[in-house]
Design a protein around this motif. Structure first.
Motif, short mmCIF file in Angstrom:
data_model
loop_
_atom_site.label_atom_id
_atom_site.label_comp_id
_atom_site.label_asym_id
_atom_site.label_seq_id
_atom_site.Cartn_x
_atom_site.Cartn_y
_atom_site.Cartn_z
N THR A 1 0.84 -1.20 0.00
CA THR A 1 0.00 0.00 0.00
C THR A 1 0.87 1.25 0.00
N ARG A 2 1.97 1.25 0.74
CA ARG A 2 2.93 2.35 0.71
C ARG A 2 3.42 2.58 -0.71
N ASP A 3 3.80 1.52 -1.39
CA ASP A 3 4.30 1.64 -2.75
C ASP A 3 3.22 2.17 -3.69
N SER A 4 1.98 1.73 -3.49
CA SER A 4 0.87 2.18 -4.32
C SER A 4 0.58 3.66 -4.10
N VAL A 5 0.64 4.10 -2.85
CA VAL A 5 0.41 5.51 -2.53
C VAL A 5 1.46 6.40 -3.19
N LEU A 6 2.71 5.97 -3.16
CA LEU A 6 3.78 6.74 -3.80
C LEU A 6 3.54 6.85 -5.30
N ALA A 7 3.06 5.77 -5.91
CA ALA A 7 2.80 5.78 -7.35
C ALA A 7 1.62 6.67 -7.71
N LEU A 8 0.66 6.81 -6.79
CA LEU A 8 -0.55 7.60 -7.05
C LEU A 8 -0.40 9.07 -6.68
N ALA A 9 0.66 9.42 -5.99
CA ALA A 9 0.79 10.78 -5.42
C ALA A 9 0.57 11.88 -6.44
N HIS A 10 1.18 11.76 -7.62
CA HIS A 10 1.08 12.83 -8.62
C HIS A 10 -0.37 13.06 -9.07
#
Length: 362
Positions: free
Chosen positions: A266-275
């Motif tokens: 989920t951490r990795d997914s959040v970083l990918a969605l940030a923009h």
């Protein structure tokens, strides 16, 4: 080990009435489906005896290595039912790769990504009736794990290992709504040190966190926040079961860098969605002093935790020895809630999966 896990169906499945009753209020980790995946590895023959069979206890010799030396790892992922009745996994390849990394760290045999995925998929197919309905609240939690089943005493890697996957229907993590939690900042305990097992998903990490979790509850907090080895005003690491993320007034989404913490899906997914949410993802060290001053002057506007079980959990308050403070207004932040809803919308098929994260099973 080849890709197939042949199915041997149970002769004593849960009745439809019992299953419906469980699915109406499953909670988390309380009930289990009718089947399990298993496979065995030995140094002489590699992986073998793969199967999907009835859920049943393991029979272990009292000297089984896992009971004495904690040589084991595990994963956690979910299956989601969409409105059309189909069933999907969310980024299972990520779990498969992390499982292999954890195995290397614990001196266990690696399971290929193909075999990991096949075992999970075949168990979901066997127990498809246990996947909750497409109301966007429930899911089927899947727990792959591996342990040293060799009977011996001695500090060395086991040459007989058992792999398994079990499944448990899960209800909403926040049945009464997402209101936010408080964290106790522990200076008594650390989660992991450099060169340790912090980046591996192994039971020892969680067992070692229980005393700190109890300490947090004794101070009226929901969870614990671990600091790095420097302690005091040292760097933030993660919560007892979740990665930590901060949002700043400058529009950054900041999370502690990897190394001694778990590389969370989920951490990795959040970083990918940030923009997509006008946020700049940043992975770096964050000190307790920075968190406290940022909460006080408003430069840190939101804090949340990320995990597979709870997806995104708003963190609204912190407490430590001699101090306590809130984040923002003391309510879940707008970015936190928007990110949470977007991830859930992807998982349940309510919005387009532009990242190719969904993996269809049925």
């Amino acid at each position: 080990m080849s890709g197939a896990f042949p199915l041997s169906r149970t002769t004593d499945p849960a009745s439809e009435t019992d299953r419906r009753g469980i699915l109406a209020a499953p909670g988390f980790g309380r009930f289990f489906t009718d089947h399990m995946a298993t496979a065995v590895w030995t140094s002489a023959t590699g992986w073998h005896d793969r199967r999907i069979g009835p859920l049943a206890p393991f029979s272990l010799h009292p000297s089984a290595a896992v009971l004495h030396y904690a040589q084991e790892i595990f994963e956690g992922l979910k299956a989601y039912r969409h409105a059309d009745g189909s069933v999907w996994l969310f980024r299972p390849e990520f779990n498969a790769r992390r499982f292999a990394r954890s195995a290397r760290r614990l001196a266990l045999p690696e399971l290929s990504e193909e075999d990991f995925l096949t075992s999970v998929e075949e168990l979901v197919r066997a127990d498809e009736a246990w996947v909750p309905t497409a109301d966007g609240k429930g899911s089927l939690y899947l727990r792959p794990y591996m342990f040293a089943s060799k009977a011996f005493l001695g500090v060395r890697p086991a040459d007989h290992v058992t792999y398994s996957v079990i499944a448990s229907p899960a209800g909403p993590y926040f049945p009464s709504g997402v209101t936010g939690i408080s964290l106790w900042v522990s200076t008594e305990y650390t989660r992991a040190g450099r060169g340790g097992t912090g980046a591996a998903k192994c039971g020892g990490n969680y067992a070692a966190s229980l005393a700190a979790q109890t300490e947090a509850q004794q101070h009226g907090c929901d969870q614990v926040l671990f600091l790095d080895e420097t302690g005091g005003e040292g760097g933030l690491e993660e919560s007892g079961t979740m990665n930590l993320c901060l949002i700043t007034a400058a529009g950054e989404l900041v999370t502690p860098a990897l190394g001694t913490i778990l590389d969370g899906l989920t951490r990795d997914s959040v970083l990918a969605l940030a923009h997509e949410f006008a946020l700049t993802p940043v992975e770096r060290a964050i000190t307790l002093a920075e968190l406290r001053s940022g909460a006080a002057d408003g430069t840190i506007t939101e804090v949340f935790a990320a995990s597979t079980a709870a997806v995104i959990t708003p963190i609204i308050a912190f407490k430590g020895r001699g101090y306590e403070f809130t984040i923002g207004t003391g309510a879940p932040g707008k970015h936190t809630l928007a990110l949470r809803e977007h991830i859930l919308d992807i998982q349940y098929g309510r919005t387009e999966d532009t990242h190719g994260w969904l993996h269809r099973v049925l």
